[in-house]
Design a protein around this motif. Structure first.
Motif, PDB file in Angstrom:
ATOM      1  N   ARG A   1      31.698 -17.605  45.154  1.00 29.36           N
ATOM      2  CA  ARG A   1      32.551 -18.784  45.446  1.00 29.36           C
ATOM      3  C   ARG A   1      33.259 -19.096  46.570  1.00 29.36           C
ATOM      4  O   ARG A   1      34.299 -19.871  46.507  1.00 29.36           O
ATOM      5  N   LYS A   2      32.909 -18.557  47.516  1.00 28.28           N
ATOM      6  CA  LYS A   2      33.703 -18.874  49.020  1.00 28.28           C
ATOM      7  C   LYS A   2      33.682 -20.233  49.282  1.00 28.28           C
ATOM      8  O   LYS A   2      34.607 -20.792  50.027  1.00 28.28           O
ATOM      9  N   ASP A   3      32.723 -21.145  48.790  1.00 26.11           N
ATOM     10  CA  ASP A   3      32.609 -22.389  49.231  1.00 26.11           C
ATOM     11  C   ASP A   3      33.825 -23.370  48.663  1.00 26.11           C
ATOM     12  O   ASP A   3      33.919 -24.254  49.049  1.00 26.11           O
ATOM     13  N   GLU A   4      34.307 -22.687  47.422  1.00 27.46           N
ATOM     14  CA  GLU A   4      35.638 -23.240  47.228  1.00 27.46           C
ATOM     15  C   GLU A   4      36.685 -23.453  47.765  1.00 27.46           C
ATOM     16  O   GLU A   4      37.605 -24.255  47.763  1.00 27.46           O
ATOM     17  N   LEU A   5      36.641 -22.138  48.893  1.00 27.30           N
ATOM     18  CA  LEU A   5      37.918 -22.138  49.625  1.00 27.30           C
ATOM     19  C   LEU A   5      37.496 -23.007  50.973  1.00 27.30           C
ATOM     20  O   LEU A   5      38.295 -23.877  51.445  1.00 27.30           O
ATOM     21  N   LYS A   6      36.116 -23.306  51.178  1.00 23.87           N
ATOM     22  CA  LYS A   6      36.024 -24.011  52.257  1.00 23.87           C
ATOM     23  C   LYS A   6      35.927 -25.567  51.958  1.00 23.87           C
ATOM     24  O   LYS A   6      36.342 -26.375  52.756  1.00 23.87           O
ATOM     25  N   ASN A   7      35.127 -26.010  50.932  1.00 25.00           N
ATOM     26  CA  ASN A   7      35.166 -27.369  50.541  1.00 25.00           C
ATOM     27  C   ASN A   7      36.014 -28.120  49.451  1.00 25.00           C
ATOM     28  O   ASN A   7      36.009 -28.993  49.093  1.00 25.00           O
ATOM     29  N   GLY A   8      36.793 -26.887  48.793  1.00 24.86           N
ATOM     30  CA  GLY A   8      37.706 -27.031  47.613  1.00 24.86           C
ATOM     31  C   GLY A   8      36.686 -27.437  46.102  1.00 24.86           C
ATOM     32  O   GLY A   8      35.803 -27.409  46.166  1.00 24.86           O
ATOM     33  N   VAL A   9      37.754 -27.722  45.298  1.00 27.43           N
ATOM     34  CA  VAL A   9      37.166 -28.102  44.090  1.00 27.43           C
ATOM     35  C   VAL A   9      37.640 -29.460  43.436  1.00 27.43           C
ATOM     36  O   VAL A   9      38.828 -29.722  43.766  1.00 27.43           O
ATOM     37  N   ASP A  10      36.916 -30.173  42.692  1.00 30.04           N
ATOM     38  CA  ASP A  10      37.477 -31.193  41.903  1.00 30.04           C
ATOM     39  C   ASP A  10      38.518 -30.911  41.178  1.00 30.04           C
ATOM     40  O   ASP A  10      38.882 -29.921  40.352  1.00 30.04           O
ATOM     41  N   VAL A  11      39.404 -31.899  41.694  1.00 29.64           N
ATOM     42  CA  VAL A  11      40.938 -32.112  40.853  1.00 29.64           C
ATOM     43  C   VAL A  11      40.962 -33.572  39.976  1.00 29.64           C
ATOM     44  O   VAL A  11      40.707 -34.476  40.434  1.00 29.64           O
ATOM     45  N   LYS A  12      41.421 -33.276  38.509  1.00 23.96           N
ATOM     46  CA  LYS A  12      40.948 -34.527  37.627  1.00 23.96           C
ATOM     47  C   LYS A  12      42.327 -34.780  36.900  1.00 23.96           C
ATOM     48  O   LYS A  12      43.275 -33.934  37.056  1.00 23.96           O
ATOM     49  N   VAL A  13      42.456 -35.915  36.696  1.00 28.33           N
ATOM     50  CA  VAL A  13      43.553 -36.393  36.116  1.00 28.33           C
ATOM     51  C   VAL A  13      44.204 -35.940  34.640  1.00 28.33           C
ATOM     52  O   VAL A  13      45.070 -36.069  34.154  1.00 28.33           O
ATOM     53  N   ASN A  14      43.010 -35.223  33.928  1.00 31.66           N
ATOM     54  CA  ASN A  14      43.604 -34.521  32.742  1.00 31.66           C
ATOM     55  C   ASN A  14      42.547 -33.315  32.628  1.00 31.66           C
ATOM     56  O   ASN A  14      41.640 -33.245  33.535  1.00 31.66           O
ATOM     57  N   MET A  15      42.592 -32.672  31.436  1.00 34.69           N
ATOM     58  CA  MET A  15      41.749 -31.466  31.222  1.00 34.69           C
ATOM     59  C   MET A  15      40.405 -31.756  30.839  1.00 34.69           C
ATOM     60  O   MET A  15      39.681 -30.522  30.858  1.00 34.69           O
ATOM     61  N   TYR A  16      39.878 -32.899  30.442  1.00 39.80           N
ATOM     62  CA  TYR A  16      38.704 -33.242  29.944  1.00 39.80           C
ATOM     63  C   TYR A  16      37.836 -33.135  30.938  1.00 39.80           C
ATOM     64  O   TYR A  16      37.836 -33.869  31.985  1.00 39.80           O
ATOM     65  N   ALA A  17      36.216 -32.768  30.975  1.00 41.10           N
ATOM     66  CA  ALA A  17      35.320 -33.051  31.797  1.00 41.10           C
ATOM     67  C   ALA A  17      34.965 -34.465  32.319  1.00 41.10           C
ATOM     68  O   ALA A  17      34.768 -34.598  33.456  1.00 41.10           O
ATOM     69  N   ASN A  18      35.124 -35.204  31.486  1.00 41.41           N
ATOM     70  CA  ASN A  18      34.711 -36.779  31.829  1.00 41.41           C
ATOM     71  C   ASN A  18      35.880 -37.447  32.224  1.00 41.41           C
ATOM     72  O   ASN A  18      35.778 -38.621  32.555  1.00 41.41           O
ATOM     73  N   SER A  19      37.252 -36.821  32.628  1.00 40.73           N
ATOM     74  CA  SER A  19      38.240 -37.708  33.396  1.00 40.73           C
ATOM     75  C   SER A  19      37.762 -37.850  34.723  1.00 40.73           C
ATOM     76  O   SER A  19      37.223 -37.253  35.542  1.00 40.73           O
ATOM     77  N   GLU A  20      38.766 -38.762  35.365  1.00 38.20           N
ATOM     78  CA  GLU A  20      38.547 -39.200  36.669  1.00 38.20           C
ATOM     79  C   GLU A  20      39.001 -38.176  37.615  1.00 38.20           C
ATOM     80  O   GLU A  20      40.142 -37.595  37.520  1.00 38.20           O
ATOM     81  N   SER A  21      38.170 -38.220  38.865  1.00 41.47           N
ATOM     82  CA  SER A  21      38.465 -37.023  39.956  1.00 41.47           C
ATOM     83  C   SER A  21      39.265 -37.577  40.937  1.00 41.47           C
ATOM     84  O   SER A  21      38.814 -38.827  41.138  1.00 41.47           O
ATOM     85  N   MET A  22      40.082 -36.897  41.535  1.00 41.55           N
ATOM     86  CA  MET A  22      40.825 -37.511  42.694  1.00 41.55           C
ATOM     87  C   MET A  22      40.501 -36.830  44.005  1.00 41.55           C
ATOM     88  O   MET A  22      41.003 -36.852  44.691  1.00 41.55           O
ATOM     89  N   GLY A  23      39.242 -36.265  43.827  1.00 43.45           N
ATOM     90  CA  GLY A  23      38.669 -35.743  45.114  1.00 43.45           C
ATOM     91  C   GLY A  23      38.576 -33.984  44.834  1.00 43.45           C
ATOM     92  O   GLY A  23      38.990 -33.393  43.784  1.00 43.45           O
ATOM     93  N   LYS A  24      38.310 -33.505  45.952  1.00 44.73           N
ATOM     94  CA  LYS A  24      38.287 -31.860  46.162  1.00 44.73           C
ATOM     95  C   LYS A  24      39.416 -31.521  46.844  1.00 44.73           C
ATOM     96  O   LYS A  24      40.032 -31.960  47.793  1.00 44.73           O
ATOM     97  N   SER A  25      39.974 -30.331  46.451  1.00 43.12           N
ATOM     98  CA  SER A  25      41.242 -29.674  47.183  1.00 43.12           C
ATOM     99  C   SER A  25      40.745 -28.217  47.360  1.00 43.12           C
ATOM    100  O   SER A  25      40.389 -27.550  46.331  1.00 43.12           O
ATOM    101  N   GLN A  26      41.128 -27.955  48.648  1.00 51.42           N
ATOM    102  CA  GLN A  26      41.021 -26.419  49.055  1.00 51.42           C
ATOM    103  C   GLN A  26      42.087 -25.773  48.416  1.00 51.42           C
ATOM    104  O   GLN A  26      41.841 -24.536  48.138  1.00 51.42           O
ATOM    105  N   VAL A  27      43.243 -26.425  48.465  1.00 53.05           N
ATOM    106  CA  VAL A  27      44.399 -25.603  47.914  1.00 53.05           C
ATOM    107  C   VAL A  27      44.160 -25.161  46.127  1.00 53.05           C
ATOM    108  O   VAL A  27      44.583 -24.033  45.867  1.00 53.05           O
ATOM    109  N   ALA A  28      43.549 -26.059  45.450  1.00 54.24           N
ATOM    110  CA  ALA A  28      43.151 -25.692  44.064  1.00 54.24           C
ATOM    111  C   ALA A  28      41.778 -24.721  43.999  1.00 54.24           C
ATOM    112  O   ALA A  28      41.772 -23.975  43.295  1.00 54.24           O
ATOM    113  N   GLY A  29      41.065 -24.787  45.070  1.00 53.54           N
ATOM    114  CA  GLY A  29      39.996 -23.762  45.275  1.00 53.54           C
ATOM    115  C   GLY A  29      40.479 -22.395  45.483  1.00 53.54           C
ATOM    116  O   GLY A  29      39.996 -21.412  44.789  1.00 53.54           O
TER     117      GLY A  29
END
Length: 328
Positions: free
Chosen positions: A195-223
């Motif tokens: 999962r090291k690409d999560e550090l490099k490229n980040g992961v999706d961060v969304k406005v709520n906990m549900y899978a179909n919620s809107e993404s605000m982009g990828k975050s390395q901090v969250a990764g």
């Protein structure tokens, strides 16, 4: 079993919820039944005050959906890599690691088997924000097995010093430490490499906990947070199953010497103790950490915060926390 239990519930509530989604009876559920559970779960997400489905129907649907469907991709997870498979698959693996002689060939063999399964679990349950090429998967697997074998052999040399120790508890504890150290070292490396690409490229961060919620982009901090919390979780997972059985058997043999005289009786009792601890190992390791993790927007990258400000300007509900899938 509301989704919020996995995020905001007490430790006991989360432990019970994780126990439900790890139920081995879900191992062979048919695709049609899983998709129906997914449909019901999504309907309830959109209509929290619905009366179409009873409380028991909603509970069973949520249990099946959360236990068998990847929260990001919506794909049905292969039966052997679902949380429900943890107990039946790991019983022979852990029993082999504990009961086999601590020789180099056996250490390598069981670490090969264990890391093969770990790799499958990592891939099937990871945060799916970034694809992983097959060549990288094979390379990571080889490194993980190599490290685990090296640690195992090194620990074996240490344990040999205690093989004739007069205290049965010391002997039992050191026998459990060999597979534990190798498993934690290899599992941690396996996870980071996968999962090291999560550090490099980040992961999706969304406005709520549900899978179909809107993404605000990828975050390395969250990764980084996703990998860090999963590493802590993975370190907890083998502790009950690799340390408690040797200690319990040492105590039992001291109280009932006849148990240790029969290999059949000893192996049978040992398997019972291992199975009992494994049943709680996965919920025990998952409970301290949320499944879908909330994170304050103020801790994230400026571009993510900028997108969130634009989102808030267009919506009446102001969002201050975003959510990401931690992975298993």
């Amino acid at each position: 079993m509301a989704d919020r239990v996995f995020i905001e519930g007490s430790l006991l509530e989360k432990f019970i919820a994780y126990t439900h989604v790890s139920d081995p009876r879900m191992l062979w559920e048919e695709e049609q039944k899983i998709r129906e559970a997914e449909k019901i779960s999504k309907f309830i997400e959109q209509n929290p005050h619905q009366t179409t489905y009873s409380e028991s129907e909603a509970f069973l649907a949520k249990k099946l959906y959360r236990g068998c469907v990847h929260p990001q991709t919506g794909d049905i997870i292969h039966p052997f890599f679902r949380r429900a498979a943890f107990l039946p698959v790991n019983i022979p693996i852990y029993a082999g690691m504990l009961l086999s002689p601590s020789t180099f060939p056996w250490i390598v063999f069981w670490q090969f088997v264990n890391q093969s399964y770990n790799m499958g679990m990592n891939l099937a349950n990871r945060n799916a924000s970034n694809p992983i090429p097959n060549e990288e998967i094979y390379r990571n697997f080889g490194l993980a097995v190599g490290v685990s074998s090296t640690v195992g052999v090194g620990m074996k040399m240490m344990v040999q010093r205690f093989s004739n120790h007069p205290n049965v508890y010391v002997r039992a504890f050191m026998h459990g430490i060999v597979p534990l150290a190798a498993t934690v070292a290899a599992g941690s490396l396996n996870l980071v490499l996968t999962r090291k690409d999560e550090l490099k490229n980040g992961v999706d961060v969304k406005v709520n906990m549900y899978a179909n919620s809107e993404s605000m982009g990828k975050s390395q901090v969250a990764g980084f947070e996703a990998i860090k919390t999963t590493l802590f979780s993975r370190a907890l997972m083998p502790i009950p199953s690799l340390l408690f059985p040797p200690l319990a058997m040492g105590a039992l043999e001291k109280m009932i010497p006849s148990v240790g005289k029969s290999r059949l009786v000893k192996s049978t009792v040992y398997m019972g103790v291992v199975s009992g601890t494994l049943a709680f190992a996965l919920p025990f390791s998952l409970t301290p950490f949320p499944w879908i993790c909330p994170i304050s927007a103020s801790k994230l990258e400026p571009d993510v915060q900028s997108r969130l400000r634009s989102y808030n300007a267009q919506n009446s509900t102001q969002v201050s926390k975003l959510y990401f899938n931690r992975g298993l």
